[in-house]
Design an enzyme around this catalytic site. Structure first.
Site, PDB file in Angstrom:
ATOM      1  CG  HIS A  97      -0.652   8.530   3.057  1.00 29.06           C
ATOM      2  ND1 HIS A  97       0.311   9.489   2.826  1.00 29.06           N
ATOM      3  CD2 HIS A  97      -1.774   8.962   2.418  1.00 29.06           C
ATOM      4  CE1 HIS A  97      -0.215  10.458   2.088  1.00 29.06           C
ATOM      5  NE2 HIS A  97      -1.470  10.157   1.820  1.00 29.06           N
ATOM      6  CB  CYS A 139       6.202   8.553   5.274  1.00 27.38           C
ATOM      7  SG  CYS A 139       6.137   9.551   3.780  1.00 27.38           S
TER       8      CYS A 139
END
Length: 344
Positions: free
Chosen positions: A91, A140
């Protein structure tokens, strides 16, 4: 880079966050596949590859502290001319650590001890002269994860609407929403009132000297907290005089090279096109690895590799646009300093 004495070191980090609401499925697969490529194609010795994953207790866990220590050890073991490689799959998030500078790009270790773009800038500044530090971040908002690195292949002009889950490709975003981070911090600290502007304080209370250098600096508002902390400071590699420079100065050419899985304002996909979670992968990691496997034995340039990844992701209908950040000299240099094979 032709010196036979030069070595190649790698730190590979895969965070699947198993059995949590933030679980991903392809990140550990990404780094295991990359390990094979590094050994088979690029001649890395297995003992010089440090793998951190959160799905197997026999491996060191990818906590914020462990990732930092592994990277700093790699940098400190390096000699001029060595090749350093860091692959992160997991993440990413954007966090308002400082009200005057907007949001910071961060990676999210398995313990949520965030590492910021400024941490990676500090590490790049520690790299010996003539040594490259190549970072692939399949996460991301990864554009710009090495603070102040020059953009070579940058944001795409299009701003297509994107969803966090695309049913056509059976993919999931690698974005950790701010609300999810706040929920974890509230549960971990037992403080129900933590809001966005208190994230840095909460991280500092949880992790103290093991927290990101930027978190420590913002919470203390100066570097006085580092005095008398020689052992702890050196263990993370962020020494007092380096922090005082604010990561803005370096004594030799910048050798940081960042391959980001997407632009700063985009998400990267954790894909499972077959529906079998055991075969899941990060879309960007898969694109990089597929191109390397299809390219044959000839070296491939950094710019060529990231543009190839963009094209492949576009063909597969992903909306993310990988970017390249590095010096002008490194933009067209061979990926991982690979040389043409002239001997049989």
């Amino acid at each position: 880079m032709g010196n036979k004495d030069n070595k190649k070191y790698a730190v590979l980090v895969g965070c699947n966050y198993p059995n949590t609401e933030n679980e991903l499925h392809g990140c550990v697969n990404d780094v295991m596949r990359m390990q094979h490529i590094l050994i088979r194609r690029f001649g890395f010795a297995k003992e010089n590859i440090n793998v951190l994953i959160d799905t197997d207790e026999s491996y060191r866990k990818p906590t914020g502290e462990n990732i930092c220590l592994a990277l700093v050890k790699m940098i400190r073991d390096a000699k001029p001319g060595d090749v350093l490689f860091f692959h992160y799959s997991g993440h990413g998030t954007l966090v308002p650590l400082h009200h005057s500078t907007g949001y910071d790009e961060c990676i999210v270790p398995c313990d949520f001890n965030l590492l910021t773009d400024e941490d990676f800038r500090l590490m790049v500044n520690m790299v010996p002269p003539g040594t490259t530090f190549t970072m692939v971040s399949d996460s991301c908002h990864s554009g710009g994860l090495i603070d102040k690195e020059k953009e070579q292949v940058g944001p795409h002009a299009a701003t297509a609407n994107r969803s966090f889950t695309n049913p056509e490709t059976l993919s999931k975003s690698k974005f950790l929403p701010l609300d999810s981070l706040l929920r974890v911090l509230r549960e971990t600290t037992g403080e129900a009132e933590i809001e966005a502007h208190k994230i840095k304080s909460a991280l500092f209370r949880l992790f103290g000297k093991k927290a990101s250098s930027k978190v420590q600096r913002l919470v203390t508002d100066d570097y006085s907290f580092l005095e008398g902390m020689e052992v702890s400071t050196k263990s993370c590699g962020l020494e007092h005089h380096e922090l005082q420079q604010g990561s803005k100065q370096r004594i030799h050419e910048d050798m940081g090279i960042l391959f980001s899985g997407c632009q700063t304002d985009e998400t990267s996909a954790d894909a499972c096109p077959t529906g079998d979670q055991n075969k899941a992968y990060g879309a960007f990691s898969n694109a990089i690895q597929t191109i390397l496997e299809q390219h044959g034995e000839a070296p491939i340039g950094n710019r060529e590799l990231v543009l190839g990844a963009r094209n492949l992701l576009s063909e597969e209908e992903y909306s993310q646009h990988p970017c390249l950040y590095c010096s002008d000299n490194n933009a067209n240099a061979a990926f991982l300093c690979e040389e043409s094979s002239t001997e049989d």
